[in-house]
Design an enzyme around this catalytic site. Structure first.
Site, mmCIF file in Angstrom:
data_model
loop_
_atom_site.group_PDB
_atom_site.id
_atom_site.type_symbol
_atom_site.label_atom_id
_atom_site.label_comp_id
_atom_site.label_asym_id
_atom_site.label_seq_id
_atom_site.Cartn_x
_atom_site.Cartn_y
_atom_site.Cartn_z
ATOM 1 C CB CYS A 33 -0.959 0.005 1.191
ATOM 2 S SG CYS A 33 -0.153 -0.003 2.790
ATOM 3 C CG ASP A 35 0.364 3.470 4.291
ATOM 4 O OD1 ASP A 35 0.278 4.439 3.522
ATOM 5 O OD2 ASP A 35 -0.614 2.834 4.706
ATOM 6 C CB CYS A 58 -3.231 6.990 2.623
ATOM 7 S SG CYS A 58 -3.458 5.884 4.034
ATOM 8 C CB CYS A 102 -3.130 2.890 8.648
ATOM 9 S SG CYS A 102 -3.261 3.073 6.868
#
Length: 162
Positions: A33, A35, A58, A102
């Site tokens: 993703c 991150d 994000c 996250c």
């Protein structure tokens, strides 16, 4: 979709930056993703006197990092090690399921910084643990294959309307 707390921490993140002479540093990343989080800690008498972070990711990742830094600051090392993905999600008044990873990354980065500090106190070099899975789960059916996830998401959207 995002709570007011998430939006506030995204728009006005707390404790952004680096501590040049940090007592501990913890980094994590999720290549699937994109991150990447780094946490820097300053410890005084077993208490996190200062916590800073740098995050590439994000809005949810930035909000998570900001919240984790706020939750950890002023806590003992043992108390900070108890910060979990669930406690972060709860503090943010929720996150969409597809962004739950996250919260894991934020807590993991903080824990790695504390582990790094503790290793240094023992005269050791902290082993860098392997990062978690290199995938993000489909928010509908929990597929964990990076090759299938984009296809899966489009199929899930058409079949479930989600």
């Amino acid at each position: 979709m995002y709570s007011d707390v998430v939006m506030d921490h995204f728009k006005n993140p707390r404790n952004v930056g680096e501590i040049p002479d940090a007592d501990g540093v913890g980094e994590v990343g999720n290549p699937a993703c994109g991150d990447i989080m780094a946490f820097y800690i300053k410890v005084n008498n077993n208490v996190l006197e200062d916590v800073k972070f740098k995050t590439f990711g994000c809005g949810a990742a930035i909000a998570v990092s900001s919240m984790v830094s706020e939750m950890a600051k002023g806590k003992t090392l043992d108390e900070a090690m108890q910060i979990s993905n669930k406690s972060v999600i709860d503090a943010l008044n929720g996150l969409p399921k597809k962004k739950h990873h996250c919260s894991n990354l934020g807590a993991d980065a903080l824990h790695r910084a504390i582990e790094d500090y503790r290793s240094k106190q023992q005269g050791k070099i902290a082993e860098r643990p392997l990062d978690g899975p290199e995938v993000c789960s489909c928010p509908v059916c929990d597929v964990n294959d990076p090759e299938e996830a984009p296809y899966c998401s489009s199929v899930c959207e058409r079949t479930t309307g989600k």
